[in-house]
Design a protein around this motif. Sequence first.
Motif, PDB file in Angstrom:
ATOM      1  N   ASN A  24      34.582  34.500  32.530  1.00 42.97           N
ATOM      2  CA  ASN A  24      33.947  34.918  31.282  1.00 42.97           C
ATOM      3  C   ASN A  24      34.154  33.851  30.212  1.00 42.97           C
ATOM      4  O   ASN A  24      35.236  33.294  30.070  1.00 42.97           O
ATOM      5  CB  ASN A  24      34.524  36.253  30.791  1.00 42.97           C
ATOM      6  N   SER A  60      25.957  39.708  23.038  1.00 37.52           N
ATOM      7  CA  SER A  60      27.035  38.738  23.149  1.00 37.52           C
ATOM      8  C   SER A  60      27.861  38.614  21.876  1.00 37.52           C
ATOM      9  O   SER A  60      29.017  38.200  21.924  1.00 37.52           O
ATOM     10  CB  SER A  60      26.446  37.358  23.504  1.00 37.52           C
ATOM     11  N   ASN A  63      40.070  41.456  38.961  1.00 42.42           N
ATOM     12  CA  ASN A  63      39.773  42.105  37.684  1.00 42.42           C
ATOM     13  C   ASN A  63      40.984  42.062  36.755  1.00 42.42           C
ATOM     14  O   ASN A  63      42.076  42.517  37.108  1.00 42.42           O
ATOM     15  CB  ASN A  63      39.359  43.560  37.947  1.00 42.42           C
ATOM     16  N   ASN A 114      33.186  33.607  26.085  1.00 40.88           N
ATOM     17  CA  ASN A 114      32.593  34.310  24.950  1.00 40.88           C
ATOM     18  C   ASN A 114      33.044  33.698  23.637  1.00 40.88           C
ATOM     19  O   ASN A 114      34.081  33.029  23.564  1.00 40.88           O
ATOM     20  CB  ASN A 114      32.930  35.806  25.006  1.00 40.88           C
ATOM     21  N   THR A 172      37.961  32.604  30.292  1.00 36.66           N
ATOM     22  CA  THR A 172      38.924  33.201  31.221  1.00 36.66           C
ATOM     23  C   THR A 172      38.385  33.161  32.641  1.00 36.66           C
ATOM     24  O   THR A 172      37.173  33.286  32.864  1.00 36.66           O
ATOM     25  CB  THR A 172      39.232  34.675  30.854  1.00 36.66           C
ATOM     26  N   TRP A 173      39.290  32.962  33.590  1.00 33.86           N
ATOM     27  CA  TRP A 173      38.950  33.061  35.017  1.00 33.86           C
ATOM     28  C   TRP A 173      40.136  33.675  35.720  1.00 33.86           C
ATOM     29  O   TRP A 173      41.288  33.309  35.452  1.00 33.86           O
ATOM     30  CB  TRP A 173      38.654  31.688  35.619  1.00 33.86           C
ATOM     31  N   ARG A 223      36.574  36.705  38.688  1.00 29.73           N
ATOM     32  CA  ARG A 223      35.790  36.986  37.484  1.00 29.73           C
ATOM     33  C   ARG A 223      35.936  35.825  36.492  1.00 29.73           C
ATOM     34  O   ARG A 223      37.037  35.343  36.239  1.00 29.73           O
ATOM     35  CB  ARG A 223      36.259  38.277  36.811  1.00 29.73           C
ATOM     36  N   ASN A 282      39.884  43.420  31.232  1.00 31.12           N
ATOM     37  CA  ASN A 282      39.145  43.157  29.990  1.00 31.12           C
ATOM     38  C   ASN A 282      38.536  41.763  30.099  1.00 31.12           C
ATOM     39  O   ASN A 282      39.254  40.772  30.201  1.00 31.12           O
ATOM     40  CB  ASN A 282      40.071  43.245  28.772  1.00 31.12           C
ATOM     41  N   ASP A 283      37.213  41.684  30.086  1.00 34.80           N
ATOM     42  CA  ASP A 283      36.537  40.399  30.260  1.00 34.80           C
ATOM     43  C   ASP A 283      36.572  39.524  29.015  1.00 34.80           C
ATOM     44  O   ASP A 283      36.294  38.324  29.085  1.00 34.80           O
ATOM     45  CB  ASP A 283      35.069  40.619  30.670  1.00 34.80           C
ATOM     46  N   ASP A 284      36.879  40.098  27.859  1.00 39.16           N
ATOM     47  CA  ASP A 284      36.789  39.352  26.610  1.00 39.16           C
ATOM     48  C   ASP A 284      38.124  38.838  26.098  1.00 39.16           C
ATOM     49  O   ASP A 284      38.175  37.870  25.350  1.00 39.16           O
ATOM     50  CB  ASP A 284      36.156  40.223  25.520  1.00 39.16           C
TER      51      ASP A 284
END
Length: 243
Positions: A67, A103, A40, A69, A35-36, A65, A43-45
């Motif tokens: 991320n 992680s 904000n 994962n 994700t980019w 931001r 939720n980064d995940d």
Amino acid sequence: ALADPTLDPKYRGFIAVHHTPVLIKLNLKPRADLTWDPQNTGNDDRFIPAQIPVEGDPEKGGGARFNLNGKGSQISLDVRAPTEPGEGRFYYRNDFFGSSGGSFPYRLRDLYGQYYGFLAGMTQSVFADSSLRFDTVDYRGPNALVTDRKPLVSYDLPLGEEWRLKLGLEQPDGDADGASEDLHPAPDSTAHLRWERAGAGHAQASAVARAIGARDAADDRQVVFGWGVNLSAEIELSARDAL
């Protein structure tokens, strides 16, 4: 029954254990989510629109931001004995969306055993329609989709070739306000009636009855009756598409 159950399409991917009636399927499903966003996302995940900060929220903005994962990766193990009386089954599955650090925080999704229609362990609620599983960009977007998983015991009763009745007792839970403590005087009682026909689809009507309670610091208690119904259906349009 087939002399070799692995020839049955529903056991595709299973491996027979030599000189036993046992079939085993191990599924390793690696996954990467990238994700980019220029600000904000909340939720980064996962992409969850309901968590995106709106105007007036101090968390809104804050710069770009990025991320990447692999928490959506899964490991599952399915062990069956379809030719034996009772058709015993053991099933396990996990992903890595746990609450601990790191992680890849471990999270159990399913762990249960089945025998003669009885099931015990942790899996999706009897109130849910377990057949309705699909990938979606908006992880929590389908508001009507019930995905609750909890410890339970259940019994699956066939009512003919196309109808089944399933009854369950499940671990209750709740979220009392403030300093109050949840009370669970009885298990959640769940049931569903299901019709299913190959090539056509299925329909399911589910119900749940609960005793929902709380106790405050002065030991004042209150318990109320809670209930719910859930209707779901899937219509097969082709071998790969359904509504």
